[in-house]
Design a protein around this motif. Structure first.
Motif, PDB file in Angstrom:
ATOM      1  N   LYS A   1      36.890 -64.977  30.721  1.00 59.72           N
ATOM      2  CA  LYS A   1      37.512 -63.661  30.871  1.00 59.72           C
ATOM      3  C   LYS A   1      38.463 -63.665  32.067  1.00 59.72           C
ATOM      4  O   LYS A   1      38.407 -62.827  32.972  1.00 59.72           O
ATOM      5  CB  LYS A   1      36.466 -62.554  31.019  1.00 59.72           C
ATOM      6  N   TYR A   2      39.317 -64.653  32.033  1.00 64.89           N
ATOM      7  CA  TYR A   2      40.273 -64.829  33.123  1.00 64.89           C
ATOM      8  C   TYR A   2      41.163 -63.588  33.294  1.00 64.89           C
ATOM      9  O   TYR A   2      41.431 -63.145  34.414  1.00 64.89           O
ATOM     10  CB  TYR A   2      41.117 -66.067  32.825  1.00 64.89           C
ATOM     11  N   VAL A   3      41.610 -63.023  32.192  1.00 68.76           N
ATOM     12  CA  VAL A   3      42.510 -61.875  32.263  1.00 68.76           C
ATOM     13  C   VAL A   3      41.839 -60.696  32.953  1.00 68.76           C
ATOM     14  O   VAL A   3      42.424 -60.017  33.800  1.00 68.76           O
ATOM     15  CB  VAL A   3      42.975 -61.489  30.846  1.00 68.76           C
ATOM     16  N   GLU A   4      40.557 -60.475  32.618  1.00 68.34           N
ATOM     17  CA  GLU A   4      39.844 -59.345  33.202  1.00 68.34           C
ATOM     18  C   GLU A   4      39.605 -59.538  34.693  1.00 68.34           C
ATOM     19  O   GLU A   4      39.761 -58.587  35.485  1.00 68.34           O
ATOM     20  CB  GLU A   4      38.514 -59.143  32.485  1.00 68.34           C
ATOM     21  N   LEU A   5      39.244 -60.734  35.102  1.00 63.19           N
ATOM     22  CA  LEU A   5      39.018 -61.007  36.518  1.00 63.19           C
ATOM     23  C   LEU A   5      40.313 -60.857  37.331  1.00 63.19           C
ATOM     24  O   LEU A   5      40.321 -60.275  38.411  1.00 63.19           O
ATOM     25  CB  LEU A   5      38.449 -62.408  36.689  1.00 63.19           C
ATOM     26  N   LYS A   6      41.393 -61.389  36.780  1.00 67.41           N
ATOM     27  CA  LYS A   6      42.666 -61.291  37.482  1.00 67.41           C
ATOM     28  C   LYS A   6      43.099 -59.840  37.611  1.00 67.41           C
ATOM     29  O   LYS A   6      43.592 -59.413  38.679  1.00 67.41           O
ATOM     30  CB  LYS A   6      43.721 -62.107  36.739  1.00 67.41           C
ATOM     31  N   ALA A   7      42.928 -59.070  36.548  1.00 72.03           N
ATOM     32  CA  ALA A   7      43.285 -57.655  36.607  1.00 72.03           C
ATOM     33  C   ALA A   7      42.428 -56.917  37.627  1.00 72.03           C
ATOM     34  O   ALA A   7      42.926 -56.041  38.356  1.00 72.03           O
ATOM     35  CB  ALA A   7      43.143 -57.021  35.226  1.00 72.03           C
ATOM     36  N   ALA A   8      41.126 -57.259  37.706  1.00 69.51           N
ATOM     37  CA  ALA A   8      40.239 -56.594  38.659  1.00 69.51           C
ATOM     38  C   ALA A   8      40.687 -56.856  40.094  1.00 69.51           C
ATOM     39  O   ALA A   8      40.770 -55.928  40.915  1.00 69.51           O
ATOM     40  CB  ALA A   8      38.802 -57.055  38.451  1.00 69.51           C
ATOM     41  N   LEU A   9      40.977 -58.095  40.417  1.00 71.11           N
ATOM     42  CA  LEU A   9      41.436 -58.422  41.765  1.00 71.11           C
ATOM     43  C   LEU A   9      42.785 -57.758  42.069  1.00 71.11           C
ATOM     44  O   LEU A   9      43.032 -57.299  43.189  1.00 71.11           O
ATOM     45  CB  LEU A   9      41.547 -59.932  41.923  1.00 71.11           C
ATOM     46  N   THR A  10      43.665 -57.709  41.084  1.00 69.00           N
ATOM     47  CA  THR A  10      44.975 -57.096  41.288  1.00 69.00           C
ATOM     48  C   THR A  10      44.851 -55.595  41.527  1.00 69.00           C
ATOM     49  O   THR A  10      45.535 -55.026  42.396  1.00 69.00           O
ATOM     50  CB  THR A  10      45.879 -57.357  40.076  1.00 69.00           C
TER      51      THR A  10
END
Length: 308
Positions: free
Chosen positions: A71-80
């Motif tokens: 779930k790379y997309v979700e993790l990146k969005a969360a950090l952003t």
């Protein structure tokens, strides 16, 4: 120190579900939790921003080594999202879009919920123009039309960027393109057209009435100033004429008459007793001399004013 003008996006849509639902073995889940703790609990916004930046770097390196099914997309969005919130709290909102582009590279690759946050942020600070071109490119990317937040981004773009900025023609054109047909139903597009018509009427009314009122106000002020100037000029001319006549008459008075009048006045007030019969001829003479002197000095001045 937190700036008094810093923005709070804690209640914005999407920020309530920042915590990702990734598997526990993912090494970047801990930075997300740490950044949230700095942001929400400790109120250390710079530490939260630094933690997000390090987490995004670690995530990029981890994806290069392993399969990207974590779930790379979700993790990146969360950090952003946490990073955007930290920048806003630090009153560094001007750099939000640039910072987001550093994480995703291209505008078209930014997730819908992050685009929504950026629109709301720049609308809040009345800097809609910053997001106009970026959102336009994002909406016209065919790959984004299938995202669940595409309709919300189109609504925000139409209602909070195009119409308030006065780009009503572009707003109407948007409704007839693929973006408008995908994002809105027929009823929604009809309501949007009505909204644009109302906005055009307001713009036409303001543009047609304001110049006239300004011109009328200017003309009225000018006429009042002209009348006041004329009155002041008349008064100054009258005063100057009276003073000129008086000065000429004063210079023409014989010093002998002035001296004689002063001597008689002195004798009258100091040396002569008015009760004595011998004082009567002196009083008559003094009265006649004073009357003659007065007429010589100020008579022409009063006659001139009466004719004016």
């Amino acid at each position: 120190m937190r700036s008094s003008s810093s923005l709070s996006l804690a209640g914005a849509r999407g920020s309530g579900s920042v915590r990702p639902t990734s598997s526990p073995e993912c090494p970047v889940t801990a930075p997300v939790d740490t950044a949230l703790e700095y942001l929400m609990v400790k109120k250390d916004f710079q530490a939260a921003l630094d933690t997000c930046a390090k987490g995004l770097e670690s995530l990029a390196a981890f994806v290069e080594q392993e399969d990207s099914s974590f779930k790379y997309v979700e993790l990146k969005a969360a950090l952003t999202i946490v990073g955007i919130q930290a920048l806003a709290e630090l009153n560094q909102w001007r750099g939000v879009l640039h910072w987001v582009l550093q994480q995703y590279g291209e505008t078209e690759k930014i997730p819908a919920k992050i685009i929504q946050m950026c629109i709301l942020l720049y609308v809040k600070v009345d800097e809609r123009a910053v997001m106009k071109d970026a959102v336009y490119d994002w909406l016209h990317c065919s790959g984004n039309m299938s995202q669940s937040g595409f309709t919300s981004v189109a609504e925000l773009y139409f209602l909070h960027i195009l119409v308030p900025m006065g780009h009503t023609t572009e707003a109407l054109e948007m409704l007839e393109t693929d973006v408008g047909r995908v994002a809105f139903t027929d009823e929604q597009r009809q309501a949007a057209r009505s909204l644009v018509d109302i906005q055009n009427e307001k713009n036409a009314t303001s543009s047609s009435t304001n110049p006239e009122s300004v011109a009328l106000t200017t003309t009225t002020c000018a006429s009042k100033q002209d009348k006041l100037t004329q009155r002041l000029t008349s008064i100054m001319r009258l005063l100057y004429r009276g003073l000129s006549v008086a000065s000429v008459r004063i210079r023409s008075i014989s010093l002998r008459r002035v001296f004689l009048a002063l001597m008689l006045l002195y004798l009258l007030l100091v040396r002569i007793d008015p009760a004595l019969p011998s004082a009567f001829p002196w009083l008559l003479r003094l009265h006649g001399l004073l009357q003659q002197t007065w007429n010589t000095m100020f008579g022409p001045y009063y006659r001139t004013n009466s004719r004016i």
